[in-house]
Design a protein around this motif. Structure first.
Motif, PDB file in Angstrom:
ATOM      1  N   TYR A 197       0.846  -1.206   0.000  1.00 20.62           N
ATOM      2  CA  TYR A 197       0.000   0.000   0.000  1.00 20.62           C
ATOM      3  C   TYR A 197       0.876   1.249   0.000  1.00 20.62           C
ATOM      4  O   TYR A 197       0.625   2.211  -0.732  1.00 20.62           O
ATOM      5  N   LEU A 198       1.937   1.221   0.801  1.00 23.64           N
ATOM      6  CA  LEU A 198       2.846   2.359   0.844  1.00 23.64           C
ATOM      7  C   LEU A 198       3.472   2.560  -0.533  1.00 23.64           C
ATOM      8  O   LEU A 198       3.595   3.681  -1.031  1.00 23.64           O
ATOM      9  N   ARG A 243       4.041   5.452  -5.595  1.00 26.05           N
ATOM     10  CA  ARG A 243       4.074   5.397  -7.054  1.00 26.05           C
ATOM     11  C   ARG A 243       2.987   6.273  -7.650  1.00 26.05           C
ATOM     12  O   ARG A 243       3.209   6.986  -8.615  1.00 26.05           O
ATOM     13  N   PHE A 244       1.788   6.208  -7.058  1.00 27.72           N
ATOM     14  CA  PHE A 244       0.682   6.976  -7.605  1.00 27.72           C
ATOM     15  C   PHE A 244       0.977   8.465  -7.517  1.00 27.72           C
ATOM     16  O   PHE A 244       0.712   9.227  -8.447  1.00 27.72           O
ATOM     17  N   ASN A 245       1.585   8.870  -6.414  1.00 36.35           N
ATOM     18  CA  ASN A 245       1.923  10.277  -6.243  1.00 36.35           C
ATOM     19  C   ASN A 245       2.931  10.720  -7.309  1.00 36.35           C
ATOM     20  O   ASN A 245       2.750  11.748  -7.965  1.00 36.35           O
ATOM     21  N   ARG A 288       4.931  16.468  -1.137  1.00 34.14           N
ATOM     22  CA  ARG A 288       3.874  15.479  -0.893  1.00 34.14           C
ATOM     23  C   ARG A 288       4.479  14.084  -0.805  1.00 34.14           C
ATOM     24  O   ARG A 288       4.078  13.282   0.039  1.00 34.14           O
ATOM     25  N   TYR A 289       5.450  13.835  -1.672  1.00 40.22           N
ATOM     26  CA  TYR A 289       6.092  12.525  -1.656  1.00 40.22           C
ATOM     27  C   TYR A 289       6.739  12.273  -0.294  1.00 40.22           C
ATOM     28  O   TYR A 289       6.541  11.226   0.320  1.00 40.22           O
ATOM     29  N   LEU A 290       7.477  13.295   0.173  1.00 38.32           N
ATOM     30  CA  LEU A 290       8.138  13.156   1.474  1.00 38.32           C
ATOM     31  C   LEU A 290       7.104  12.948   2.575  1.00 38.32           C
ATOM     32  O   LEU A 290       7.254  12.100   3.447  1.00 38.32           O
ATOM     33  N   TYR A 291       6.025  13.724   2.504  1.00 38.45           N
ATOM     34  CA  TYR A 291       4.999  13.620   3.530  1.00 38.45           C
ATOM     35  C   TYR A 291       4.387  12.226   3.528  1.00 38.45           C
ATOM     36  O   TYR A 291       4.199  11.606   4.580  1.00 38.45           O
ATOM     37  N   ILE A 292       4.084  11.720   2.322  1.00 40.81           N
ATOM     38  CA  ILE A 292       3.469  10.390   2.226  1.00 40.81           C
ATOM     39  C   ILE A 292       4.402   9.341   2.820  1.00 40.81           C
ATOM     40  O   ILE A 292       3.967   8.461   3.570  1.00 40.81           O
ATOM     41  N   VAL A 293       5.699   9.460   2.501  1.00 44.54           N
ATOM     42  CA  VAL A 293       6.659   8.476   3.023  1.00 44.54           C
ATOM     43  C   VAL A 293       6.625   8.474   4.549  1.00 44.54           C
ATOM     44  O   VAL A 293       6.595   7.412   5.177  1.00 44.54           O
ATOM     45  N   ILE A 294       6.595   9.691   5.133  1.00 40.58           N
ATOM     46  CA  ILE A 294       6.597   9.754   6.597  1.00 40.58           C
ATOM     47  C   ILE A 294       5.241   9.351   7.167  1.00 40.58           C
ATOM     48  O   ILE A 294       5.149   8.534   8.083  1.00 40.58           O
ATOM     49  N   PRO A 298      -9.941   1.159  -8.477  1.00 36.49           N
ATOM     50  CA  PRO A 298      -9.170   0.465  -9.520  1.00 36.49           C
ATOM     51  C   PRO A 298      -7.726   0.190  -9.099  1.00 36.49           C
ATOM     52  O   PRO A 298      -7.191  -0.881  -9.356  1.00 36.49           O
ATOM     53  N   LEU A 299      -7.112   1.171  -8.416  1.00 32.71           N
ATOM     54  CA  LEU A 299      -5.719   0.975  -7.983  1.00 32.71           C
ATOM     55  C   LEU A 299      -5.628  -0.149  -6.957  1.00 32.71           C
ATOM     56  O   LEU A 299      -4.760  -1.008  -7.027  1.00 32.71           O
TER      57      LEU A 299
END
Lengths: 192, 527
Positions: free
Chosen positions: A44-45, A50-52, A96-102, A144-145
């Protein structure tokens, strides 16, 4: 692709069931402090990251093509704006990528005999506990994802209203299904 | 068809009506009324067209006459068809309703699922002894069913049957074992217990209620289309009294004191008019208010034109709110609210008001009596409330309000605007006072059965709910709160969410644990 079950809400119990709640032996209430948390599915992570990346890249590509195309000559002001937009969106994408990772690493859930807990938040941590007895119905939501990655989002509806729907994203489909079954079984156990 | 159905009503109301029934043709009145209501609430859309077209329309009577005739015919036909297609039947303890002219609707509702039975009697039904029966379910607002015209006797019988049905269903379960007796009594018509009126409201009470609570929106909703005319009328009215508002508002070379005086007078007159409307609104909703008790049911009846009857079973009660505005505090009056499940999310405020069981502007002793009646052994007014942390003040005053004020004040000092500085200072002091009162009022307590929350600014509201009725518990903590061992707790109830910010971490955790334990260990149904 949402599967959906309505849980019987009428109590027709004749014999009182013993409430199994282990810490009661120690004459102490079970505490939300000492929950055994599980992280969300690693895939999921990955999917979120990837989607971001993909969505940011797509927007950037479209803007870039707009800037470079020769079919409809744009005024220089618009071209400038587009350059700024590309910069801004690129920056937002990275943040956003960094935020999602954290943030995604800070999402946990915990299952107990009588309730489900979901915890999330980086700066503002929120721990939501949903007693299973209060659940009205259960839904598995799969976009779908999620379908592509074999994931599901578990939604538990209580009478607290739509704004307080309990939701755990990023569960493996089989986990989500067994959790749903656990909830449905629990309901019947406690009510018959 | 209609005649036979009428005899059916009186003959065997206890039996089911397995065939599709048509309601009384009196329902046409209801459909016309609701059509006109819909039209009026949408008139704002048509007004410009009407306004600009009015001259043209007036000059061509040959054109508008047929249009009006056509409209009336259309209205007649539409309402007749609405009536014609509205059918219901009672079968196997289900109620089914078919309705709709173009888009058909079919509702099938098992009696056991019915959350609330409401009777609504518009003015024009009163002379014919008809009433509307509205059935709410615990689920979505879409599932609501309304039978628009039933003989009052029959509606009463049906209501009793639905409620008895529910008792019969639940009486099998352990927690309701003591209600077996109730079911027998209910089913046995000769032995039916009598209703006991536990509260009534006099006109004086309603006037106080109108003064202390702004009920003006009851009018605003209905009068919205006429605002323009109304304001014109006011201007004319004042002109007749020798005051020219338009001239007043164009501030000419008048001394400040004169302007202030005018402003004060106008404000006063405005407030006075608003209060009058508010009082009228209060009387409109709560005229001849009675709250009565029948077995485990509380019944509220009121209304000047449209009479409303709301019935609530005690087990459906989610939370009691004891509400006092600042004016209520001065007058020692209380609004007591019995909160149920929030089904009516999409409904307008006015309807929500009619659905709720609220006891308007009662005296403290009456309030205590009622609260003790629904929640025995509650300690709403006697328990000691714990205040929330002082950091609540620090955050709101120290980190938000004061910096904002300082910046503004500095700006105005630089710009040398003495009047603005005074205004900002006054506002700052007022807001500070509000924040302080907010902190001062916010308290919590819990005992074996109930959780209590006290809130308010100048007024004070007490919330009390049986702890086991909690649907969900939320525990919130930010970095900053964690550093000071503080947290926030939200209790999600079927009647809405109650939050407790800035309380001690350990207390918060134990509150959450205790609440969860009560919700999980009790076998009592929350509804």
């Amino acid at each position: 692709m949402a599967s959906h079950e309505t849980v019987k809400d009428e109590n027709t119990s004749q014999e009182a069931q013993e409430l199994s709640n282990k810490p009661m032996i120690n004459e102490q209430l079970p505490s939300i402090e000492h929950l055994i948390y599980q992280p969300l599915a690693p895939i999921y992570l990955k999917m979120r990251r990837r989607f971001n990346l993909f969505s940011t890249a797509t927007i950037l590509l479209i803007l870039f093509l707009c800037q470079k195309q020769q079919f409809f000559p744009l005024p220089s002001q618009a071209l400038n704006t587009i350059s700024y937009l590309i910069l801004a969106i690129g920056l937002i994408g990275i943040l956003r990528y960094l935020y999602i990772v954290i943030a995604d690493k800070k999402k946990y859930f915990a299952l107990r005999e009588q309730d489900i807990t979901y915890r999330c938040g980086v700066i503002f941590q929120k721990t939501v506990t949903q007693p299973i007895l209060r659940i009205q119905h259960v839904e598995l939501k799969r976009g779908p994802l999620e379908r592509k990655f074999g994931l599901a989002c578990l939604q538990l509806f209580s009478a607290g209203g739509a704004a307080h729907t309990f939701e755990i994203p990023g569960l493996l489909l089989e986990d989500a299904e067994s959790m749903r079954q656990f909830i449905l079984d629990h309901k019947t156990i406690s009510n018959t | 068809m209609i005649e036979t159905e009428k005899t059916d009503f009186d003959m065997d109301a206890e039996e089911s009506l397995p065939h599709w029934q048509r309601i009384s043709p009196i329902a046409i009145l209801y459909f016309i009324a609701s059509f006109i209501k819909g039209l009026l609430s949408n008139i704002v859309v048509f007004l410009p067209a009407l306004y600009f077209g009015s001259d043209f329309i007036m000059e061509n009577p040959t054109l508008w006459l047929p249009v009006i005739v056509a409209l009336v015919v259309f209205l007649m036909l539409g309402t007749f068809l609405s009536f014609y297609f509205f059918q219901y039947r009672l079968k196997d303890d289900h109620i089914e309703i078919r309705s709709g002219v173009i888009s058909k609707k079919h509702i099938n509702l098992p009696f056991a699922r019915i959350q609330n039975v409401k009777l609504e009697q518009p003015l024009y039904y009163r002379w014919f002894n008809y009433t509307c029966l509205q059935l709410d379910t615990a689920g979505s607002a879409k599932q609501e069913a309304k039978i628009v015209a039933l003989k009052t006797d029959f509606a009463e019988q049906l209501k009793a049957k639905i409620l008895a049905q529910h008792l019969a269903q639940t009486s099998g379960s352990t927690e309701n074992s003591d209600s077996n007796e109730t079911v027998d009594q209910l089913l046995d018509n000769q032995n039916r217990p009598t209703e006991e009126i536990i509260n009534t409201r006099s006109i004086t009470d309603l006037i106080i209620h109108g003064l202390t609570n702004n009920r003006i929106w009851i009018f605003l909703g209905g009068l919205a289309p006429f605002f323009d005319d109304f304001s014109n009328y006011i201007v004319v009215f004042f002109q007749n009294m020798g005051i020219d508002i338009q001239q007043l508002l164009t501030i000419a070379d008048m001394p400040i004191w004169q302007i202030t005086l005018y402003a004060l007078t106008l404000t006063f007159i405005f407030l006075f008019i608003i209060s009058l409307f508010s009082i009228a609104g209060s009387i409109l909703t709560f005229y001849q208010y009675t709250l009565s008790k029948l077995e485990d049911r509380y019944i509220r009846r009121s209304g000047l034109f449209t009479k409303h009857e709301v019935t609530m079973r005690l087990s459906r009660l989610q939370m009691v709110i004891r509400q006092q505005d600042w004016l209520d505090v001065l007058l020692k009056r209380i609004n007591l609210k019995f909160e149920q499940i929030n089904v009516s999310v999409n409904q307008s405020q006015m309807n929500a008001q009619n659905d709720k069981i609220i006891v308007p502007s009662i005296k403290p002793d009456e309030c205590d009596k009622l609260v003790n009646d629904v929640y025995p052994e509650n300690q709403m007014m006697t328990i000691t409330y714990q205040k929330i942390s002082k950091r609540f003040l620090l955050k709101n005053l120290g980190f938000i309000l004061t910096p904002l004020f300082s910046v503004l004040a500095l700006l105005f000092i630089i710009a040398n605007q003495a009047v603005l500085i005074t205004a900002v200072l006054a506002l700052y002091l007022f807001l500070s006072m509000l924040i302080f009162m907010r902190w001062y009022r916010w308290g919590y307590a819990s005992d074996e059965n109930y959780t209590y929350i006290r809130k308010g600014y100048l007024g004070v509201d007490y919330y009390c709910f049986p702890t086991y009725k909690t649907q969900q518990v939320q525990y919130k903590q930010s970095w900053f709160l964690k550093r000071h061992q503080l947290c926030s707790i939200n209790f999600v109830l079927a009647a809405g969410m109650q939050s407790l910010p800035y309380i001690n971490e350990n207390i918060g955790i134990s509150l959450a644990n205790e609440t969860l334990f009560q919700a999980q260990s009790t076998k009592k149904s929350w509804m």
